[in-house]
Design a protein around this motif. Structure first.
Motif, PDB file in Angstrom:
ATOM      1  N   UNK A 226       0.788  -1.389  -0.058  1.00  0.00           N
ATOM      2  CA  UNK A 226       0.316  -0.042  -0.194  1.00  0.00           C
ATOM      3  C   UNK A 226       0.539   1.293  -0.886  1.00  0.00           C
ATOM      4  N   UNK A 227       2.377   1.301   1.019  1.00  0.00           N
ATOM      5  CA  UNK A 227       2.696   2.129   0.907  1.00  0.00           C
ATOM      6  C   UNK A 227       3.718   2.346  -0.229  1.00  0.00           C
ATOM      7  N   UNK A 228       3.736   1.425  -1.430  1.00  0.00           N
ATOM      8  CA  UNK A 228       4.039   1.509  -2.344  1.00  0.00           C
ATOM      9  C   UNK A 228       3.603   1.784  -4.018  1.00  0.00           C
ATOM     10  N   UNK A 229       2.046   2.221  -3.250  1.00  0.00           N
ATOM     11  CA  UNK A 229       1.137   2.076  -4.517  1.00  0.00           C
ATOM     12  C   UNK A 229       0.759   3.192  -4.614  1.00  0.00           C
ATOM     13  N   UNK A 230       1.323   3.980  -2.753  1.00  0.00           N
ATOM     14  CA  UNK A 230       0.777   5.761  -2.926  1.00  0.00           C
ATOM     15  C   UNK A 230       2.116   6.232  -3.271  1.00  0.00           C
ATOM     16  N   UNK A 231       3.300   5.765  -3.336  1.00  0.00           N
ATOM     17  CA  UNK A 231       4.479   6.815  -3.976  1.00  0.00           C
ATOM     18  C   UNK A 231       4.146   6.270  -5.505  1.00  0.00           C
ATOM     19  N   UNK A 232       3.869   5.282  -5.524  1.00  0.00           N
ATOM     20  CA  UNK A 232       3.818   5.259  -7.271  1.00  0.00           C
ATOM     21  C   UNK A 232       2.311   6.668  -7.764  1.00  0.00           C
ATOM     22  N   UNK A 233       1.107   6.124  -7.288  1.00  0.00           N
ATOM     23  CA  UNK A 233      -0.310   7.272  -7.601  1.00  0.00           C
ATOM     24  C   UNK A 233       0.212   8.681  -7.346  1.00  0.00           C
ATOM     25  N   UNK A 234       1.300   9.282  -6.653  1.00  0.00           N
ATOM     26  CA  UNK A 234       2.278  10.442  -6.365  1.00  0.00           C
ATOM     27  C   UNK A 234       2.855  10.925  -7.333  1.00  0.00           C
ATOM     28  N   UNK A 235       3.500   9.814  -7.603  1.00  0.00           N
ATOM     29  CA  UNK A 235       4.580  10.049  -8.692  1.00  0.00           C
ATOM     30  C   UNK A 235       3.425  10.469 -10.192  1.00  0.00           C
ATOM     31  N   UNK A 236       2.626   9.134 -10.394  1.00  0.00           N
ATOM     32  CA  UNK A 236       2.140   9.006 -12.249  1.00  0.00           C
ATOM     33  C   UNK A 236       0.982  11.513 -11.494  1.00  0.00           C
ATOM     34  N   UNK A 237       1.048  11.506 -10.470  1.00  0.00           N
ATOM     35  CA  UNK A 237      -0.193  12.650 -10.653  1.00  0.00           C
ATOM     36  C   UNK A 237       1.007  13.921 -10.499  1.00  0.00           C
ATOM     37  N   UNK A 238       2.164  13.501 -10.181  1.00  0.00           N
ATOM     38  CA  UNK A 238       3.125  14.548 -10.415  1.00  0.00           C
ATOM     39  C   UNK A 238       3.381  14.643 -12.440  1.00  0.00           C
ATOM     40  N   UNK A 239       3.562  13.189 -13.049  1.00  0.00           N
ATOM     41  CA  UNK A 239       3.637  13.560 -14.178  1.00  0.00           C
ATOM     42  C   UNK A 239       2.515  13.630 -15.519  1.00  0.00           C
TER      43      UNK A 239
END
Length: 200
Positions: free
Chosen positions: A171-184
């Protein structure tokens, strides 16, 4: 008088996976695996031309069970499949994953199978990242590689992690991925509100 069932090639493979998971590559050396089966080398050679052939079949069976089946179940990738993929990944035998990679470092034929399995897994993760976050092909592939590297790292460092901890880390990793995708994406990425895994 009971008649002992013949030990089939499938039995050798099942035993090999269990032994590899429990004891690593040393546990599936020829003498060790014959001793574990309680059978002679003659029984072994009835099914396999040599030990390398056995290891190759062992790796192929691992790939079919833990990669091909997984890939087939996710054909026509949709956003909701991310959680399904995560559940399947967390149900894998991490110790077996480590054992197979240990074999791959020793046996070129096994290395080729593992390389192909990794490519298949990365392809699925890339498709999911592209579908969930609408990233470019390259950005999706990069994110997929990082996610898969994290998964492989967990199996190597802590192959016996309990499911609750795995879910929390995922879940932590997914949160990081979502934030990265949001920035991208310069805003809220589609599917960003979905949790890849939640504590059960």
């Amino acid at each position: 008088m009971s008649i002992k069932r013949r030990f089939s090639a499938a039995d050798w493979i099942t035993l090999g996976h269990k032994a590899l998971s429990a004891g690593g590559a040393e546990a599936i050396k020829l003498d060790a695996i014959c001793k574990a089966a309680g059978l002679t080398r003659g029984s072994f050679y009835h099914h396999f031309t040599d030990h390398t052939a056995f290891l190759t079949v062992l790796a192929a069976a691992w790939a079919a069970q833990n990669t091909s089946r997984l890939v087939a179940s996710l054909e026509g990738v949709e956003d909701a499949d991310a959680r399904h993929l995560n559940d399947m990944a967390l149900d894998l035998d991490f110790a077996l994953e480590v054992g197979i990679r240990e074999l791959a470092r020793r046996v070129p034929q096994v290395a080729a199978i593992v390389e192909e399995a990794d490519a298949g897994r990365l392809s699925v993760l890339t498709d999911l990242a592209r579908a969930r976050f609408r990233l470019s092909d390259r950005a999706a592939a990069d994110l997929a590689f990082i996610e898969y590297a994290a998964f492989c790292g967990m199996t190597l460092i802590r192959p016996q992690l309990d499911r609750k901890t795995l879910l929390r880390l995922s879940r932590t990793l997914d949160g990081l991925m979502r934030r990265h995708a949001d920035d991208a994406c310069g805003g809220s990425a589609p599917g960003a509100g979905q949790e890849l895994a939640q504590d059960q």
